[in-house]
Design a protein around this motif. Structure first.
Motif, PDB file in Angstrom:
ATOM      1  N   TYR A   1       0.844  -1.178   0.000  1.00  0.00           N
ATOM      2  CA  TYR A   1       0.000   0.000   0.000  1.00  0.00           C
ATOM      3  C   TYR A   1       0.889   1.241   0.000  1.00  0.00           C
ATOM      4  O   TYR A   1       2.017   1.219   0.471  1.00  0.00           O
TER       5      TYR A   1
ATOM      6  N   LEU B   1      -5.110   4.565   2.811  1.00  0.00           N
ATOM      7  CA  LEU B   1      -4.235   3.539   2.247  1.00  0.00           C
ATOM      8  C   LEU B   1      -4.778   3.116   0.887  1.00  0.00           C
ATOM      9  O   LEU B   1      -5.956   2.773   0.760  1.00  0.00           O
TER      10      LEU B   1
ATOM     11  N   GLN C   1       0.491   5.299   1.417  1.00  0.00           N
ATOM     12  CA  GLN C   1      -0.338   6.123   2.276  1.00  0.00           C
ATOM     13  C   GLN C   1       0.036   7.579   2.070  1.00  0.00           C
ATOM     14  O   GLN C   1       1.203   7.959   2.237  1.00  0.00           O
TER      15      GLN C   1
END
Lengths: 114, 111
Positions: free
Chosen positions: B35, B43, B37
């Motif tokens: 992911y 996310l 962020q």
């Protein structure tokens, strides 16, 4: 498709007061629901999960959450906030109809003030 | 104690460089995820893998590739780093009925 909403960007609470961080979800199948906490410049720490069974789930650090199927909600709660609870909180859902992925909400920043 | 370990906490790279972010888990999990962020965006899933040598695109795969040659290791590759890839990168792993376990994150800055 699966999705998660956290309607509040920011929640402020006085130390010692109860806190609630809201989460609603949308899935086509049965939901697996999760709460995580993130402190600055760190990864996400797992707090609790609902897979099946009792709708009230208890987790780490005194947190709990209630699964409400009719309202498609999974709100995070704590009876008495601590200043150290100040952090970013993420709700996540997994829908087995869509495989093993986790979908995360946008996050809610909790500030617990002395 | 279960662990997901990312190779770097902080990384500074130049535009155009090839960047490797490594992630290792010791829980024998079949699923692994990358992911990114960013503030206000939560996310976002880049790629995931549910088995060795298997990979699936997530929501934002453009500019990234991945490699999973062994079950415990999932690498994220930025073929030619750009400034818009400056972000926090989070690796996670899970099994079918478990939560996702996260690494400590890699804050990448591309200059």
């Amino acid at each position: 498709a699966q999705s998660v909403a956290q309607p509040e960007d920011q929640v402020n609470v006085a130390e010692g007061n109860p806190l609630t961080v809201k989460c609603t979800y949308s899935v086509s199948g049965n939901p697996y629901l999760f709460w995580y906490v993130q402190y600055p410049n760190r990864g996400l720490q797992f707090l609790l999960k609902y897979i099946t069974g009792d709708n009230l789930v208890k987790g780490s650090y005194g947190f709990e959450a209630e699964f409400n199927k009719s309202q498609t909600s999974f709100h995070l709660k704590k009876p008495s906030a601590l200043v150290s609870d100040s952090a970013l909180y993420f709700c996540a859902v997994r829908d087995d109809n869509y495989g093993q992925n986790f979908v995360f909400g946008p996050g809610t920043r909790l500030s617990a003030l002395p | 104690d279960v662990k997901v370990t990312q190779s770097s906490r902080y990384l500074v790279k130049r535009t155009g460089e090839k960047v490797f972010l490594e992630c290792v888990q010791d829980m024998d999990h079949e699923n692994m995820f990358w992911y990114r962020q960013d503030p206000g965006l939560g996310l976002r899933l880049i790629y995931f893998s549910y088995d060795v040598k298997m990979k699936e695109k997530g929501d934002i795969p453009e500019g990234y590739s991945v490699s999973r040659e062994k079950k415990e290791r999932f690498s994220l590759i930025l073929e030619s780093a750009s400034t818009n890839q400056t972000s926090m990168y989070l690796c996670a792993s899970s099994s079918r009925y478990t939560e996702a376990f996260f690494g400590q994150g890699t804050r990448l800055t591309v200059v």
